[in-house]
Design a protein around this motif. Structure first.
Motif, PDB file in Angstrom:
ATOM      1  N   SER A  39     -84.256 -29.050  21.884  1.00 15.91           N
ATOM      2  CA  SER A  39     -84.841 -30.041  22.798  1.00 15.91           C
ATOM      3  C   SER A  39     -84.428 -29.719  24.229  1.00 15.91           C
ATOM      4  CB  SER A  39     -84.357 -31.431  22.413  1.00 15.91           C
ATOM      5  OG  SER A  39     -84.971 -32.377  23.263  1.00 15.91           O
ATOM      6  N   ILE A  43     -83.512 -37.510  23.933  1.00 13.52           N
ATOM      7  CA  ILE A  43     -84.550 -38.362  23.351  1.00 13.52           C
ATOM      8  C   ILE A  43     -83.895 -39.659  22.893  1.00 13.52           C
ATOM      9  CG2 ILE A  43     -86.338 -38.614  21.600  1.00 13.52           C
ATOM     10  CD1 ILE A  43     -86.971 -36.306  23.454  1.00 13.52           C
ATOM     11  N   PRO A  44     -84.251 -40.833  23.407  1.00 14.69           N
ATOM     12  CA  PRO A  44     -85.119 -40.967  24.586  1.00 14.69           C
ATOM     13  C   PRO A  44     -84.381 -40.520  25.841  1.00 14.69           C
ATOM     14  CG  PRO A  44     -84.306 -43.121  23.915  1.00 14.69           C
ATOM     15  CD  PRO A  44     -83.813 -42.149  22.893  1.00 14.69           C
ATOM     16  N   GLY A 159     -95.914 -33.105  16.750  1.00 19.53           N
ATOM     17  CA  GLY A 159     -95.602 -34.151  17.736  1.00 19.53           C
ATOM     18  C   GLY A 159     -94.179 -34.019  18.245  1.00 19.53           C
ATOM     19  N   ALA A 160     -93.232 -33.769  17.330  1.00 12.96           N
ATOM     20  CA  ALA A 160     -91.824 -33.648  17.729  1.00 12.96           C
ATOM     21  C   ALA A 160     -91.633 -32.447  18.662  1.00 12.96           C
ATOM     22  CB  ALA A 160     -90.940 -33.516  16.493  1.00 12.96           C
ATOM     23  N   GLU A 163     -92.851 -33.469  22.102  1.00 15.46           N
ATOM     24  CA  GLU A 163     -91.903 -34.406  22.723  1.00 15.46           C
ATOM     25  C   GLU A 163     -90.697 -33.681  23.309  1.00 15.46           C
ATOM     26  OE1 GLU A 163     -89.770 -36.821  19.896  1.00 15.46           O
ATOM     27  OE2 GLU A 163     -89.825 -38.556  21.230  1.00 15.46           O
ATOM     28  N   THR A 164     -90.284 -32.593  22.658  1.00 18.72           N
ATOM     29  CA  THR A 164     -89.029 -31.936  23.038  1.00 18.72           C
ATOM     30  C   THR A 164     -89.237 -30.687  23.896  1.00 18.72           C
ATOM     31  OG1 THR A 164     -89.081 -30.850  20.870  1.00 18.72           O
ATOM     32  CG2 THR A 164     -87.714 -32.824  21.078  1.00 18.72           C
TER      33      THR A 164
END
Ligand code: AMP
Ligand code: MG
Length: 404
Positions: A39, A43-44, A159-160, A163-164
């Motif tokens: 990442s 997160i968040p 999706g993950a 997000e990262t």
């Protein structure tokens, strides 16, 4: 003769995982990651509100009640400008960062706003720090691993990754798989067979199995049992990552496939495996000048043999090429629903129906007229494996099944 286990080992030794390619996440569904990812942020990334309502200090509450002075409204995508002191609150929307000093969020349904006094009267349930908020980096810290190499990418992994901070990923591409049906007796499915002819059902069935394995089918039509025609069709097929031939690998006089493959420079890895149906299976590899090998399977022409050999061996090879950490088919132990008599002179993969009762797999082997009886597989969602020999199995006995 080679056992099925030995055939699996030879396939896994021969087929090399494809060189990784970079793909946008929009084109990475059902691929396997070639490299792990980390990442690029927490997160968040900030203490985040999980409800629309008011950001509060939990210490301001007595028996779940408080009356607080409203400071500002914080929307998702904006940044709070006022740190909360005791007795203060800010209205907040789901997804917005909590202001400094706040440690909880009260949902709007529990709040009575007095616009004139710029205050809010709150009556909520038990209050504690952390209520309705997600603390910064509580899911993942910046630099932490997200997905390991070998991960199969489903929508949630895609999706993950987005997000990262991995909008593109290194994956192993799906192979192109050429299909060549051989046989003088074959006509296309849309034709009416004349005397001695049958429809070419294997081509479209293999096409579908290849799609189901997330690979890319390249149908080449029918090659006749005649050397020149077969050879030119084989040449065409050898441009793909895999070439599947259907028929022409047994002991008949017109079974020209093994010989023509070797004439084309393909190295035989094995021919014939001790299983039923599927014994004539042929496997080889062509080392091409560009360094990308072509892997060739000669599948027996009988439709059930073709189907079983694909599910066991071709699928394993495709999964190895795509970088799956466990490419071999999954074995599921299941209890026989009824007594069954098996009399195969080789280990036998019997079309079967598996259902679940109280979480346990129960299997009913299906009646079949043999490897030409495709209709027995229409009822099947699995094959059940029975050892060589004349044996009576009692209901309740545990057998290995492979789901289709
Ligand atoms: P072969 O392996 O060529 O000896 O074929 C074995 C049996 O499978 C024969 O009865 C063939 O007619 C049948 N067969 C071969 N190819 C196909 C095909 N593409 N579709 C359906 N049946 C086939
Ligand atoms: Mg034939």
């Amino acid at each position: 003769m080679l056992s099925a286990q030995e055939a699996f080992q030879l396939i896994l030794k021969t087929v090399k995982p494809a060189p990784p390619v970079q793909r946008s996440l929009f084109d990475a569904w059902h691929c396997v990651l070639a490299e792990g990812t980390v990442s690029d942020l927490n997160i968040p990334p900030f203490d985040k509100a999980l409800m629309d309502g008011f950001a509060v200090k939990s210490s301001d509450f007595r028996d779940g009640k408080a009356t607080l002075q409203i400071q500002e409204t914080i929307y998702a995508g904006s940044v709070p400008t006022i740190a909360l002191q005791s007795g203060q609150t800010s209205q907040i929307m789901t997804g917005a960062p909590l202001p400094e000093g706040a440690d909880a969020v009260v949902q709007i349904e529990h709040c009575q706003i007095d616009e004139a006094a710029r205050s809010v009267k709150i009556d909520t349930g038990p209050m504690s720090p952390g209520k309705n908020m997600l603390p910064q980096s509580s899911v993942l810290e910046a630099g932490a691993p997200v997905l390991a190499a070998g991960t199969f990418l489903r929508p949630q992994e895609i999706g993950a990754l987005a997000e990262t901070g991995s909008p593109t990923v290194m994956v192993r591409p799906a192979p192109t798989v050429a299909i060549l049906a051989t046989g003088d007796e074959l006509v296309a499915p849309e034709e009416s067979p004349q005397a001695g002819q049958i429809r070419n059902s294997n081509e479209v069935m293999l096409h579908t199995q290849i799609q189901q394995a997330d690979a890319l089918p390249r149908p080449l039509g029918i090659a006749r049992d005649e050397r020149d025609h077969l050879r030119s069709k084989i040449q065409e097929g050898l441009n793909s990552d895999f070439l599947l031939l259907s028929g022409g690998v047994s002991a008949g006089e017109r079974d020209l496939v093994p010989d023509e493959l070797e004439q084309s420079g393909v190295r035989q890895v094995f021919h014939k495996v001790n299983l039923k149906p599927g014994k004539p299976l042929w496997f080889g590899v062509l080392e091409r000048a560009d360094g990308n090998p072509c892997y060739i399977f000669g599948l027996p022409g009988n439709p059930v043999s073709s189907m079983v050999c694909f599910e066991l061996f071709v699928r394993t090879a495709i999964r190895q090429f795509m970088g799956f950490p466990s490419p071999k088919p999954q074995i599921l132990p299941a209890r026989l629903c009824n007594d069954f008599h098996s009399s195969g002179n080789r280990p036998t993969y019997q079309p079967a129906q598996v259902k679940w009762e109280a979480g346990e797999a129960i299997v009913s082997p299906l009646k079949t007229m043999g490897s030409a009886d495709l209709h027995s597989t229409v009822q099947a969602n699995a094959v059940a494996l029975f050892a060589t020999g004349n044996q009576h199995y009692q209901a309740g006995f545990k057998v290995d099944v492979f789901l289709w």
